[in-house]
Structures are given as structure tokens and as C-alpha cells.
Design an enzyme around this catalytic site. Structure first.
Site, PDB file in Angstrom:
ATOM      1  N   ASP A  61      -0.058   5.113   0.846  1.00 17.47           N
ATOM      2  CA  ASP A  61      -0.307   6.072   1.933  1.00 17.47           C
ATOM      3  C   ASP A  61      -0.277   5.360   3.289  1.00 17.47           C
ATOM      4  OD1 ASP A  61      -0.935   8.445   0.343  1.00 17.47           O
ATOM      5  OD2 ASP A  61      -2.743   7.393  -0.264  1.00 17.47           O
ATOM      6  N   ASP A 100       0.885  -1.152   0.000  1.00 18.33           N
ATOM      7  CA  ASP A 100       0.000   0.000   0.000  1.00 18.33           C
ATOM      8  C   ASP A 100       0.939   1.222   0.000  1.00 18.33           C
ATOM      9  OD1 ASP A 100      -2.320   1.653   0.500  1.00 18.33           O
ATOM     10  OD2 ASP A 100      -1.620   1.785   2.583  1.00 18.33           O
TER      11      ASP A 100
END
Ligand code: G6P
Ligand code: MG
Length: 211
Positions: free
Chosen positions: A11, A9
Site C-alpha cells: 500500500d 511494501d
């Protein structure tokens, strides 16, 4: 478990854009006269821009048309993009870069799996353009996390079976998406204390003990 690929991922895992999301949504909330705090911002982790707006609007008394919502989402993004210009290679922690380099050197494939439509811009700002074997982001999908689509896409782009992929996540929506994709998940940040994952990372470099 032998993993052939790691899907990160973006952020909250490779960089910390939450404060910029917070600042941008805070401005929109102010315009609409809605209260907004870090707790609400945390619920927006991993979900799409429009779904984030819907979370913000839970505290809104009036009704907005689809066009008005679209306008607010676009305005939030303009503010957010301006703030993202503050990000540079200096925001990529040395430990993160060293760990990514070590994973790559070991022959394990790497990918990004992010709901953000700003992924490529952020990777550029971080000096990571072209680093990953594949990038699946908000521009490749029709359903954002907790739907598994972005992780399935990343595995497809890599040419690796989902069951051989490890996902690294900081959000409940991402953990749910990884499980639905049939992938193991390593949890970091707040997620590590609040959810049941396959692995827990106290530090980013702990990944090297799993692989
Ligand atoms: C990430 C963030 C979310 C954000 C989403 C969409 O998943 O964790 O908080 O809402 O991306 O971001 P975007 O950059 O497309 O507005
Ligand atoms: Mg995240």
C-alpha cells in the site's frame, strides 16, 4: 552495497489503496460520530487494521468492548474489500511494472512485506499474483510494523540474509521496521521528505540506480 533482494511494501508503494482505506474508515467514523481526516488516515499507514481502529478511537468519547471493536474492524474490512474490487491491472503504473521486470531480469530476488491481510487479493487484482519470489503479509505475522517481523519473514521465505535486503517503503512504521530488521530502506512518497532513510526515490524507477 550489493543487494540480493528487494522487499516491497504494498500500500503506497506498488499501488494506491489509501483512498479506499480512507473511504472505509470514514464510514466507520461517521457511524461512531468521530471526526476523521486525511491526517489521521496517514497515521494508519503500515500499521495493522486493529491498531488503525485504535488510532480512530483516540477521538471517541465512549468505551467499546473487545467484541465491538472486532465488529467495527470487520465491517471496515467488508467495505474496504468491496472498494478494492475497483482495482485492476490498469492501476499498476507502467513505470512500476517495467521497474519490477527489470529488477527480476537482473537476477535480484523480489518479495512483498506488507502488514495487510488483503495482500494476496490486491496482488491478484493488480495482475501480480505469482510475480514475487516471496510474499510475507499480515497473515504471516503476530506483530505489525514498526515491528520487523514481516520483513524478517520475507527474508526467511527468500532465503536471503536481512543485511542483503533493501526495503522500499512509504511509511514511518515501515522505515522503523526495516531498520530494526537490519535492512536498508529506500523511502518514497511523503516519507522521502520527512524521514532519514538510506536512499530516496523521486520516481519508482530510481530504484534501478541503487541496485
Ligand atoms: C497496510 C496499510 C495500513 C493498513 C494495513 C492493514 O500496511 O498501509 O494502512 O492498516 O495494511 O491492512 P488490512 O488490509 O489488513 O486491513
Ligand atoms: Mg505503505
Amino acid at each position: 552495497m550489493v543487494y540480493e533482494a528487494v522487499i516491497f511494501d504494498l500500500d503506497g508503494v506498488l499501488c494506491h489503496t489509501d483512498k479506499y482505506h480512507y473511504m472505509a474508515w470514514k464510514e466507520i467514523a461517521g457511524e461512531l460520530g468521530i471526526s476523521f481526516d486525511r491526517k489521521i488516515n496517514d497515521r494508519m499507514r503500515g500499521v495493522s487494521r486493529m491498531e488503525s481502529l485504535e488510532i480512530l478511537l483516540e477521538n471517541f468519547k465512549g468505551n467499546l468492548s473487545w467484541q465491538q471493536k472486532e465488529c467495527y474492524a470487520q465491517k471496515k474490512n467488508r467495505i474496504y474489500r468491496c472498494l478494492l474490487k475497483n482495482i485492476s491491472e490498469k492501476d499498476l503504473e507502467p513505470e512500476v511494472k517495467q521497474t519490477l521486470d527489470a529488477i527480476k531480469a537482473s537476477g535480484i530476488k523480489t518479495a512483498i512485506g506488507s502488514s495487510s491481510r488483503n495482500t494476496k487479493f490486491i496482488l491478484e487484482q493488480l495482475g501480480l499474483s505469482g510475480f514475487f519470489d516471496a510474499v510475507a503479509d499480515g497473515t504471516d505475522i503476530t506483530r505489525s510494523k514498526p515491528d520487523p517481523e514481516v520483513f524478517i519473514k520475507a527474508a526467511e521465505f527468500l532465503g536471503v540474509e536481512p543485511k542483503s535486503c533493501l526495503v522500499v517503503e512509504d511509511a514511518v512504521a515501515g522505515l522503523t521496521a526495516a531498520a530494526a530488521a537490519g535492512m536498508d530502506c529506500a523511502a518514497m512518497g511523503n516519507l522521502k521528505d520527512s524521514a532519514k532513510a538510506d536512499h530516496y526515490l523521486d520516481r519508482f524507477s530510481d530504484l534501478l540506480h541503487i541496485l
